[in-house]
Write a protein that holds these residues in place. Sequence first.
Motif, PDB file in Angstrom:
ATOM      1  N   GLY A 101       0.817  -1.218   0.000  1.00 33.38           N
ATOM      2  CA  GLY A 101       0.000   0.000   0.000  1.00 33.38           C
ATOM      3  C   GLY A 101       0.843   1.257   0.000  1.00 33.38           C
ATOM      4  O   GLY A 101       0.554   2.215  -0.718  1.00 33.38           O
ATOM      5  N   ARG A 105       0.887   3.931  -3.082  1.00 31.88           N
ATOM      6  CA  ARG A 105       0.588   5.358  -2.892  1.00 31.88           C
ATOM      7  C   ARG A 105       1.761   6.232  -3.340  1.00 31.88           C
ATOM      8  O   ARG A 105       1.568   7.257  -3.977  1.00 31.88           O
ATOM      9  N   PHE A 134      -6.559  -6.303  -3.707  1.00 36.74           N
ATOM     10  CA  PHE A 134      -5.693  -5.214  -3.247  1.00 36.74           C
ATOM     11  C   PHE A 134      -5.853  -3.985  -4.137  1.00 36.74           C
ATOM     12  O   PHE A 134      -6.054  -2.870  -3.655  1.00 36.74           O
ATOM     13  N   HIS A 138      -7.618  -0.196  -3.416  1.00 40.38           N
ATOM     14  CA  HIS A 138      -6.853   1.034  -3.593  1.00 40.38           C
ATOM     15  C   HIS A 138      -7.346   1.864  -4.771  1.00 40.38           C
ATOM     16  O   HIS A 138      -6.622   2.724  -5.273  1.00 40.38           O
ATOM     17  N   ASP A 183      -0.260   1.044   6.055  1.00 39.77           N
ATOM     18  CA  ASP A 183      -1.597   0.918   5.496  1.00 39.77           C
ATOM     19  C   ASP A 183      -2.192  -0.376   6.029  1.00 39.77           C
ATOM     20  O   ASP A 183      -1.708  -1.459   5.713  1.00 39.77           O
ATOM     21  N   ALA A 186      -3.131  -3.124   3.224  1.00 40.70           N
ATOM     22  CA  ALA A 186      -2.239  -3.716   2.219  1.00 40.70           C
ATOM     23  C   ALA A 186      -1.571  -4.966   2.740  1.00 40.70           C
ATOM     24  O   ALA A 186      -1.447  -5.208   3.891  1.00 40.70           O
TER      25      ALA A 186
END
Length: 186
Positions: A101, A105, A134, A138, A183, A186
């Motif tokens: 994660g 990002r 996943f 996101h 996160d 994640a």
Amino acid sequence: MRIRAGSPGDIEQIATLHADSWRTAYAGIMPHSYLSRSLSGDKLALWHGRLTVPDPAAGLFVAVEEGVIAGFVYLTPCPDGRLLLDNLHARPGRTGTGIGGRLLRHALAWAVTEHPGRDVYLEVLRANTRAIAFYVRHGAIRTAERVCRFEQGFALPELEYTWAAQSLMTSGPSFTLTGQGPDPHA
């Protein structure tokens, strides 16, 4: 854990992590003969090529813990104007800890800054349901379905997922480059 740009000095760690990740994630999906045979050599050649003569428009970021690469993400521009998120891997045994994660990002924030106005997409094997979940968590949206033909002589169904440029631009602080917190998803 810190995230930094990848470098030629990372070739061996990235190639090993990439091969180990494929062996774990694709066990039962890809032929065992492929995963057990020349995968390490293939990944070493791939990363040697990418990092000895790097594409200045591509982005490679590694997550480092105590001097060891715990994960990496790689994005590259495509002729159609989009960015391909070609690789996102966390070290086997470290998946589900937030590494993926954070790398995702970071990569999406980099894409907004370095390649504004471009969609980011990825291709994922349809049978890789954990990865699909996943990406959907996101914010990725499924945009295509096709068959991926591997040069080793097999073919598998794959899906394309996209983060539209407009949605990335309006996502705000969730795609910050400086956020260091884990996160939980994640």
